[in-house]
Design an enzyme around this catalytic site. Structure first.
Site, PDB file in Angstrom:
ATOM      1  N   ASP A 404      50.737  63.432  49.717  1.00  0.00           N
ATOM      2  CA  ASP A 404      49.666  64.080  48.983  1.00  0.00           C
ATOM      3  C   ASP A 404      50.275  65.103  48.031  1.00  0.00           C
ATOM      4  OD1 ASP A 404      47.002  64.777  48.342  1.00  0.00           O
ATOM      5  OD2 ASP A 404      47.110  66.484  49.699  1.00  0.00           O
ATOM      6  N   LYS A 516      31.570  79.839  29.405  1.00  0.00           N
ATOM      7  CA  LYS A 516      33.006  79.573  29.613  1.00  0.00           C
ATOM      8  C   LYS A 516      33.866  80.814  29.406  1.00  0.00           C
ATOM      9  CE  LYS A 516      32.699  75.037  30.179  1.00  0.00           C
ATOM     10  NZ  LYS A 516      33.028  74.370  31.455  1.00  0.00           N
ATOM     11  N   ASP A 742      47.732  67.218  54.091  1.00  0.00           N
ATOM     12  CA  ASP A 742      47.167  68.368  54.805  1.00  0.00           C
ATOM     13  C   ASP A 742      45.652  68.351  54.817  1.00  0.00           C
ATOM     14  OD1 ASP A 742      46.766  68.821  52.135  1.00  0.00           O
ATOM     15  OD2 ASP A 742      47.243  70.958  52.217  1.00  0.00           O
ATOM     16  N   ASP A 746      43.341  62.946  54.022  1.00  0.00           N
ATOM     17  CA  ASP A 746      44.613  62.302  54.348  1.00  0.00           C
ATOM     18  C   ASP A 746      44.638  61.713  55.758  1.00  0.00           C
ATOM     19  OD1 ASP A 746      45.840  63.096  51.886  1.00  0.00           O
ATOM     20  OD2 ASP A 746      46.066  65.103  52.707  1.00  0.00           O
TER      21      ASP A 746
END
Length: 1125
Positions: A404, A516, A742, A746
């Site tokens: 990952d 923004k 993690d 996963d």
């Protein structure tokens, strides 16, 4: 932007999962950045594609049972019978207490169902049922069968059988204890759910245990809260959630009312169990709890995956089958021989069983288990927790490492990388690196000073405390803003904490998705007044507000030239996958805006133009320390490192190019460089490929093979199911897969893989539960140490087995000669026990501490089972041979045993045995040849010479010994044997008995001495068996020294020499014969090595050009001093 190609594109190339026209796609600075005008075209094209993707179902949503994100607020309220006030959510009624209580009883607590756990007894029985232990138990039972056949002559079998069975139980107990210890450590690490949650019930905001949250509850989420369940957000103030553990997205995601996405994981009105609120606040309705949440469904995927057998387990099982077949075959042959020669059934069966037991390496199972246990303890000292002993060796066997990105390769912490101010580019890195830009030596530099000042004042995040150094503080809030604050605090030091008091904030407009930008006004005096306006945000938005720019410490008019420089810097930073923010300020005129001026957000009474542009700062989620070197060392070791991430392909590739994972060009890159169409680029013209998760379900086996044939592979925008598919297809090609991760997303792949490696501090509970190994310090570089340790333990296991099996031949040959010639029994069962479970185990265990023959030798060798075109073809041919012969999954155990017994009599079994394969196995032909036919025969010759020399010293020649043993009318060599006369010399029973025992003692010491030589010879695999490396393991001397003491103890201590059939009168002078044979064995091993090195040279990995392997404190802290090959 062009649409992706189909998998069957012309040229037979890889799927074009991400395609750019012209020069749209950003490259690394080594490949020259794309033309500056293309960045925004790319950005708008991406946004357009995202809009199109909303209309089609996303693969990531296939396994997520959530539809509420597509409902209106009224529909959700009606479905869950909850009353809310959309205009004033804090005044909502929520559920009634009795409703919540009923739902809690009906649906159960809001917790994940723990994985099914086997009882301690069940786990112990699994350990006991390994083939090695079953073979020991079978040998022990056979000893008792012998005892029943001939009790008088087999009394020692009472102890032999018991010891063999006890050894099997002890071996299982050691393995069970190690597993139990790892499970207890893991249990202490896991925390399944947050403790308290704020809900509105009966119109009141209360705090309840998270386990008591029910569907329909109205949650109040605020910054720092862990979301306790899947919920529908209906009101909020700039809520941002960190979904990295669930989807792999490194950027916080905005959540609020309203949604346009069909994929629930991307829905802007949904927050999910296990994610973290990092900014703002919101009110939400719970729609899923416990196992029904996305987190629970992913955990369900994990529970559905069967754990793959480790390579070591399979190879040990194959070895046990080979030994069992050899032992069974010889037992049958010698039973027939015994019956043919003596026509005595009890004698023949006794002889056959004795031969079978002699083949069993009784001490080997304990040796293997102890070697793995000691290696696991060494890894624990390096902060690597091994849950399964076999996992120690599996990591050394991996051919593919799928990792990952967020939190594993990167820190999951946004960090300032570059600053552009005063027309200059600065590098924010404090250490020497390849980053472009001047180092920031002085924070008073014009532009840099203002950016640091704006970062420290214009912010909404705060440190949790101020009484500890900055690097030890925690920030709660938006990851990008946190990165800016850490940058400012690290540069300002102790002055940072006083900034808010020195320049208090009088007004704030928080960042929003509409504007923004974030704007604050502070009491910051200047020549024309007491107030200063500070702003930060999206570069194009901030630039529109500005009419001047800070250059040379002066505010000068913003010209087209300045805007072109801004555009160039902006695109340069964005092209690296960085997140870019702009900074501006306005010194407010005191006449218009006095110190006591009242700013109002509704009326918007603050200036909205005429700002002074200060500069840009780019942020990235940087790689962890040591990751670049770790990835480089893995690749140099012949391991294919693949990135599997839920992040954007551009971001993934930018990170991959920084960490040695991607060095070459992609198909699109070659097309840009050569000016050719992408369709015309052949597979052999590029080395790297980026595969989008949407394409995975449409990929055929040939596409998977072409993908994994590339050295550099990235899978981006992947779902948990995609990750499972990646692992499954890699394993189908023959890869031994390790998966690191993690996040919750996963976990299924971690369990499916041959070895799952989870992170401790940043890892989710589900990922730790699914993994076989946990990095306690979250240091990816520890994997390199694990790979080295795994390869070393395999090499040492092989050396240990090579050493241990050598004594089988000198144990079996005397048994054969005893029947065939016949000769006196040179070695007894109790003496075999002294060898196998005595000094052999002590010596073999020393290999657990055997260092590598060189510091880099093992990591320069290819994986022991490399995946090549030939290996894939062989694997598919083997699968085709066995097609249609597989047993059903629910087959009875008797069917499985029957199939195992029938296997050696099938053509496929023999084809498998003699098929020449690439790579290396634990027990191969070379090992068996050395142990049984070469060193074993030399050792057997040595003991025969010693045996007959000692008997001859007592006046019994080999010929007479044969005649005495052959005499069926008299039983010689016992204390009560009749006197034997030869050449006028009489040998009483007492003389015969002690002469034979002294000869047996010589045999025992002969085997020991030859094994001492063999112990050192087996250390050498990559070089000649000479040199200092042979003596670096000091425990070797302790091992064979303890073995010598054991032999002396059973030989020269009077009560014991009677039990073990030895003689305290044995003269060490005869040992010199064995020393001579030991020197012969050493000379033979040397000549053998030279011949084999000539005919079968060692294959080293090819050097990978372009790897950046600059050593750091993180990448060198585990290295050890050794001798180079």
């Amino acid at each position: 932007m062009s649409s992706p190609n189909n998998l069957g594109s012309s040229g037979g190339g890889l799927p074009r999962t991400i395609t750019f026209t012209g020069d749209e796609r950003p490259q690394t600075r080594d490949q020259h950045l794309r033309p500056r005008s293309q960045y925004y075209q790319q950005k708008h094209a991406d946004e357009a594609d995202q809009e199109q993707e909303k209309e089609k179902p996303d693969e990531k949503a296939k396994n997520v049972d959530i539809t509420e994100h597509l409902m209106s607020l009224d529909e959700v309220c009606a479905k869950y019978s909850v009353k809310i006030n959309a205009d004033r959510p804090q005044d909502s009624c929520g559920l009634q207490e009795h409703q919540a209580a009923d739902l809690l009883v009906r649906n159960g607590p809001n917790t994940l169902t723990p994985p099914k756990r086997k009882s301690g007894l069940h786990k112990f029985l699994i350990c006991l049922s390994s083939l090695f232990n079953l073979m020991l138990i079978a040998a022990g039972i056979l000893e008792y069968i012998l005892l029943g056949i001939d009790f008088k002559n087999n009394k020692a079998n009472i102890y032999m059988g018991a010891i063999l069975i006890v050894v099997a139980f002890l071996n299982a107990a050691v393995e069970w204890y190690q597993q139990r210890k790892s499970e207890n450590t893991l249990a202490a690490l896991l925390k399944m759910i947050p403790a308290k949650t704020h809900v509105i019930r009966d119109g009141k905001l209360i705090s309840v245990p998270s386990a008591d949250v029910v569907v329909g509850d109205v949650l109040f989420l605020r910054m720092g809260d862990k979301v306790p369940a899947d919920c529908y957000v209906f009101a909020g103030s700039e809520l941002k959630v960190d979904n990295s553990s669930l989807t792999g997205e490194s950027e916080p995601q905005e959540r609020g009312p309203g949604n346009t996405h069909r994929n629930p994981l991307e829905a802007t009105n949904m927050a999910f169990n296990g994610t973290l609120a990092v900014g703002g606040s919101a009110y939400a309705i719970v729609v899923r709890t416990g196992d029904g949440t996305v987190l629970g469904q992913i955990a369900g995927l994990t529970a559905g995956e069967e754990k793959t057998e480790s390579p070591l387990t399979r190879e040990i099982a194959d070895f046990v089958r080979i030994i069992a077949c050899v032992a069974l075959f010889t037992a049958v042959v010698f039973f027939a021989t015994g019956m043919g020669l003596y026509k005595d059934f009890p004698f023949a069966i006794n002889f056959a069983i004795g031969t079978f037991v002699a083949w069993v390496p009784e001490g080997l199972p304990a040796t293997v288990t102890m070697l793995l246990t000691i290696a696991a303890k060494r890894l624990a000292a390096e902060n690597v927790l091994v849950k399964d002993l076999q996992g120690v060796e599996t990591l050394g066997a991996v051919t593919l490492l799928a990792t990952d990105k967020t939190g594993t390769l990167t820190r999951n912490q946004m960090t300032v990388a570059n600053v552009w101010a005063d027309g200059r580019l600065f590098s924010a890195a404090r250490t020497l690196s390849n980053d472009v830009g001047e180092p920031i030596v002085d924070i008073k530099v014009a532009g840099v000073h203002e950016i640091i000042q704006i970062s420290s004042l214009c912010r909404s995040v705060k440190f949790d405390r101020t009484d500890v150094p900055i690097e030890r503080r925690t920030l709660l809030g938006d990851a990008t803003e946190s990165g800016l604050v850490r940058f400012a605090a690290s540069r300002m030091g102790s002055e940072f904490d006083a900034m808010e008091d020195l320049y208090p904030k009088v007004f704030e407009v928080p960042f929003s998705s509409a504007t923004k930008v974030m704007l604050t006004i502070h009491k910051l005096e200047h020549a024309n007044g007491a107030l200063t306006l500070l702003v930060k945000g999206a570069p194009e938005r901030v630039l529109r507000l500005c009419s001047t720019i800070l250059y040379g410490g002066q505010e000068v008019p913003l010209t087209d030239e300045h805007q072109a420089a801004f555009q160039e810097s902006y695109e340069d930073m964005a092209g690296k996958g960085h997140r870019v923010l702009a900074f501006a300020m306005l010194r407010l005129d005191g006449a218009t805006y006095p110190q006591d001026y009242s700013f109002d957000r509704r009326s918007g009474n603050w200036p909205k133009e005429g700002y002074t542009f200060v500069g840009l700062a780019s942020l990235e989620d940087p790689p962890k320390h040591g990751v670049r070197e770790a990835v480089g060392r893995c690749r140099a070791a012949g391991i294919q490192v693949v990135m599997v991430t839920g992040d954007h392909p551009l971001t993934a590739e930018a990170v991959a190019r920084r960490i040695n994972l991607v060095l070459g060009e992609t198909r699109e890159g070659v097309a840009r460089r050569t000016g050719r169409s992408i369709e015309s680029i052949g597979d052999d013209e590029y080395d790297a490929v980026v595969v989008h998760g949407e394409q995975i379900d449409n990929m055929a086996d040939a596409d998977w093979e072409r993908v994994f044939r590339k050295a550099e592979v990235i899978f981006a925008r992947t779902s948990p199911r995609n990750k499972l598919d990646i692992v499954a297809h890699a394993q189908a090609l023959g890869h031994i897969c390790a998966v690191t991760g993690d996040g919750v997303n996963d976990a299924p792949a971690l369990k499916k893989a041959d070895l799952g490696v989870a992170m401790n501090a940043s890892g989710s509970d589900v990922s730790k539960e699914a993994a076989s190994m946990i990095l306690l310090d979250d240091n990816f570089a520890s994997i390199v140490k694990g790979i080295e340790e795994g390869r070393l333990i395999f090499a040492n296991l092989k050396k240990s087995i090579r050493y241990t099996l050598t004594h089988s031949t000198p144990e079996v040959i005397p048994q054969i000669l005893y029947i065939i010639v016949p000769l006196p029994a040179m070695i007894t069962s109790i003496m075999i026990l002294v060898i196998d479970l005595g000094f052999e185990v002590l010596a073999a265990l020393t290999y657990a501490w055997e260092p590598s023959e060189s510091p880099t030798g093992l990591m320069k060798l290819p994986p022991r089972k490399p995946v090549t075109v030939r290996s894939i073809a062989q694997k598919r041919a083997r699968e085709a041979r066995y097609a249609g012969t597989e047993l059903p999954e629910d087959a009875a155990w008797i069917q499985r045993i029957g199939r195992t017994l029938r296997a050696p009599f099938t053509r496929n079994w023999w084809l498998d045995r003699f098929e020449k394969t690439e790579g290396e196995v634990l027990v191969d032909g070379d090992l068996l040849s050395w142990s049984y036919l070469e060193a074993g025969v030399i050792s057997a010759i040595s003991l025969l010479v010693v045996f007959f020399v000692i008997l001859n010293h007592h006046g019994i020649s080999p010929r007479q010994a044969r005649l005495m043993a052959k005499d069926t009318n008299n039983s010689y060599f016992n204390k009560d044997s009749p006197t034997y006369t030869y050449n006028g010399r009489e040998f009483t029973g007492h003389d015969q008995f002690y002469a034979l025992n002294e000869a047996r003692t010589g045999v025992l010491f002969s085997i020991y001495i030859l094994q001492v030589f063999n112990l050192f010879i087996c250390k050498a695999r990559l070089r000649l068996p000479f040199g200092r490396f042979m003596f670096r393991n000091k425990r070797t001397f302790l091992g064979f020294g303890a073995g010598l003491l054991l032999l002396a103890f059973v030989t020269y201590v009077p009560p014991l020499n009677t039990v073990f059939n030895t003689s305290y009168k044995s003269i060490p002078l005869y040992w010199l014969i064995s020393v001579g044979f030991g020197c012969l064995l050493l000379a033979y091993a040397t000549a053998r090595f030279l011949v084999l090195r000539k005919s079968r040279p060692i294959k080293w990995n090819n050097t990978i050009e372009g790897l950046h392997m600059h050593p750091t404190i993180w990448s060198t802290r585990h290295t050890t001093k050794s001798i180079e090959v």
